[in-house]
Design a protein around this motif. Structure first.
Motif, PDB file in Angstrom:
ATOM      1  N   SER A   1       0.841  -1.198   0.000  1.00 40.95           N
ATOM      2  CA  SER A   1       0.000   0.000   0.000  1.00 40.95           C
ATOM      3  C   SER A   1       0.875   1.247   0.000  1.00 40.95           C
ATOM      4  O   SER A   1       1.883   1.307   0.716  1.00 40.95           O
ATOM      5  CB  SER A   1      -0.909   0.008   1.233  1.00 40.95           C
ATOM      6  OG  SER A   1      -1.749  -1.128   1.239  1.00 40.95           O
TER       7      SER A   1
ATOM      8  N   GLU B   1      -2.073   4.901  -7.140  1.00 41.87           N
ATOM      9  CA  GLU B   1      -1.599   4.543  -5.804  1.00 41.87           C
ATOM     10  C   GLU B   1      -2.310   3.295  -5.313  1.00 41.87           C
ATOM     11  O   GLU B   1      -3.532   3.173  -5.409  1.00 41.87           O
ATOM     12  CB  GLU B   1      -1.834   5.688  -4.828  1.00 41.87           C
ATOM     13  CG  GLU B   1      -1.283   5.403  -3.433  1.00 41.87           C
ATOM     14  CD  GLU B   1      -1.386   6.600  -2.499  1.00 41.87           C
ATOM     15  OE1 GLU B   1      -1.143   6.422  -1.290  1.00 41.87           O
ATOM     16  OE2 GLU B   1      -1.699   7.706  -2.979  1.00 41.87           O
TER      17      GLU B   1
ATOM     18  N   SER C   1      -4.135   1.106  -2.928  1.00 39.60           N
ATOM     19  CA  SER C   1      -5.022   1.486  -1.827  1.00 39.60           C
ATOM     20  C   SER C   1      -4.638   0.771  -0.541  1.00 39.60           C
ATOM     21  O   SER C   1      -3.870  -0.201  -0.558  1.00 39.60           O
ATOM     22  CB  SER C   1      -6.468   1.125  -2.189  1.00 39.60           C
ATOM     23  OG  SER C   1      -6.626  -0.291  -2.185  1.00 39.60           O
TER      24      SER C   1
ATOM     25  N   GLU D   1     -11.374  -3.370  -9.503  1.00 41.02           N
ATOM     26  CA  GLU D   1     -10.302  -3.436  -8.503  1.00 41.02           C
ATOM     27  C   GLU D   1      -9.506  -4.736  -8.664  1.00 41.02           C
ATOM     28  O   GLU D   1     -10.076  -5.821  -8.698  1.00 41.02           O
ATOM     29  CB  GLU D   1     -10.884  -3.367  -7.088  1.00 41.02           C
ATOM     30  CG  GLU D   1     -11.652  -2.090  -6.789  1.00 41.02           C
ATOM     31  CD  GLU D   1     -10.727  -0.896  -6.598  1.00 41.02           C
ATOM     32  OE1 GLU D   1      -9.505  -1.102  -6.367  1.00 41.02           O
ATOM     33  OE2 GLU D   1     -11.222   0.244  -6.684  1.00 41.02           O
TER      34      GLU D   1
ATOM     35  N   THR E   1      -5.182  -2.710  -3.506  1.00 38.62           N
ATOM     36  CA  THR E   1      -5.725  -2.829  -4.855  1.00 38.62           C
ATOM     37  C   THR E   1      -5.424  -1.589  -5.693  1.00 38.62           C
ATOM     38  O   THR E   1      -5.118  -0.517  -5.152  1.00 38.62           O
ATOM     39  CB  THR E   1      -7.247  -3.038  -4.814  1.00 38.62           C
ATOM     40  OG1 THR E   1      -7.867  -1.868  -4.227  1.00 38.62           O
ATOM     41  CG2 THR E   1      -7.612  -4.269  -3.986  1.00 38.62           C
TER      42      THR E   1
ATOM     43  N   GLN F   1      -6.279  -1.263   0.915  1.00 40.35           N
ATOM     44  CA  GLN F   1      -6.729  -2.645   0.758  1.00 40.35           C
ATOM     45  C   GLN F   1      -5.813  -3.437  -0.171  1.00 40.35           C
ATOM     46  O   GLN F   1      -6.027  -4.626  -0.403  1.00 40.35           O
ATOM     47  CB  GLN F   1      -8.166  -2.694   0.219  1.00 40.35           C
ATOM     48  CG  GLN F   1      -9.226  -2.194   1.196  1.00 40.35           C
ATOM     49  CD  GLN F   1      -9.194  -0.669   1.339  1.00 40.35           C
ATOM     50  OE1 GLN F   1      -8.947   0.060   0.368  1.00 40.35           O
ATOM     51  NE2 GLN F   1      -9.453  -0.189   2.554  1.00 40.35           N
TER      52      GLN F   1
END
Length: 367
Positions: free
Chosen positions: A83, A114, A116, A128, A120, A118
């Motif tokens: 991330s 970028e 995320s 996603e 993704t 999560q």
């Protein structure tokens, strides 16, 4: 009359030798005089080969007693996407009716995306896609496979720009401090220091500190350079600080130097400490009266005096005129904040008195 004058001066000289002649330090009996008091405020330990191991087991003072470090451990080549990283996609598609490219174009570039929290990235028409924990090549294959239903012949080009979680900070003590991306999972601390311009040559006894996951690890730079298994692999988010090792002991009395002496090694023995201070003053020092003064915390005290001192203030004594004393000093470790004191030789004081008497007699003969 002359004889009476000489005798009077001799008596005065002897009196002076006991109390007021200028000296660099006291003699051993003066320093340790209180040990015979009814309630002394310190204890005296004569260090020999028979008890040096026992004393070494006592709690350390002045620092933790050793540096902790993370041993080197290699990882697979490549860096996993995490991330905060930025992923850039370029898609090549030769179809005339491609959903992704314009009619006159065969490729489309997406602005860096970028990853995320999560893990993704969002790809148009695909939604996603999870890339967290994948290497760039593995992430490219995932995007490529996800694209087959809408563009079977399309080719995907993927690149990653490391975010803060895939970079390390060289904070200070090097030629070029800054943030450095991790190109592979095998990026080591020595590589970082090399890319950062090396350790500042003005630092005395440099110490390398690594901060990771709210924990601090330290190692002497000379040991890091000397032992291959100390060249630890860095992780994203690591912070590296190079600074001077601020541990020191105090040198006083009839030594070659009265000063604060820095630790040139991770550990220093009493014999090495004497070398660092320039040895004993041959005309003044008492080699039977080398003392090391140390203060222990209250929690270190032990009633039996085996696993710890009986009193907070302890004076360790060494006789450097014997093989037993020399070997004991060779194995006794000096702690930071210790005071190494070389006491004055009683003969030095006597020689001063006799020198004074000879001067007086010479002056009297000249009268």
């Amino acid at each position: 009359m002359r004889l009476k004058l000489i005798c009077a001066l001799a008596i005065a000289g002897i009196a002076l030798s006991g109390c007021s002649l200028p000296r660099g330090a006291g003699i051993t009996s003066e320093v340790l005089h209180e040990q015979n008091a009814k309630e002394p405020t310190f204890s005296v330990v004569a260090v020999s080969r028979s008890n040096v191991a026992q004393v070494a087991s006592w709690p350390v003072t002045g620092w933790s007693g050793g540096y902790n470090w993370i041993p080197a451990k290699g990882g697979p080549n490549g860096v996993s996407i995490v991330s905060g990283d930025h992923v850039k996609l370029v898609i090549w598609d030769s179809q005339d009716n491609s959903l992704l490219t314009a009619a006159a174009q065969k490729q489309v570039s997406f602005a860096p995306m970028e990853v995320s929290p999560q893990g993704t990235i969002f790809v148009p028409y695909l939604g996603e896609i999870v890339v967290n924990g994948l290497t760039p090549s593995a992430a490219r294959e995932v995007v490529q496979k996800a694209m087959e239903p809408i563009a079977a012949t399309a080719q995907v080009q993927l690149s990653v720009e490391a975010g803060m979680r895939n970079s390390v900070d060289l904070v200070s003590g090097a030629g070029k401090p800054g943030t450095y991306p991790l190109p592979t999972r095998n990026y080591t601390i020595l590589t970082l220091l090399a890319e950062g311009g090396g350790i500042d040559p003005t630092l005395k006894n440099p110490l390398v500190r690594l901060i990771r996951d709210s924990k601090t690890y330290e190692i002497r730079a000379d040991r890091l350079f000397a032992e291959a298994n100390k060249n630890t692999t860095l992780r994203g988010g690591d912070k590296v600080i190079v600074r001077e090792d601020d541990r020191y002991f105090t040198s006083l009395g009839a030594t070659g130097s009265e000063n604060l002496i820095g630790f040139e090694r991770e550990s220093i023995t009493a014999l090495e400490a004497m070398s660092l201070v320039g040895g004993l003053n041959g005309s003044r020092a008492n080699p039977k009266g080398v003392l090391i003064l140390r203060e222990y915390p209250q929690k270190a005290l032990r009633a039996d005096g085996l696993k710890g001192p009986k009193m907070r203030n302890v004076i360790f004594t060494f006789d450097l005129t014997t093989a037993d004393g020399l070997f004991a000093a060779r194995n006794f470790k000096v702690n930071p904040m210790d005071t190494v004191l070389a006491t004055e030789s009683p003969l030095a004081t006597a020689n001063t008195v006799f020198g004074l008497m000879r001067t007086v007699v010479g002056l009297n003969n000249a009268l």
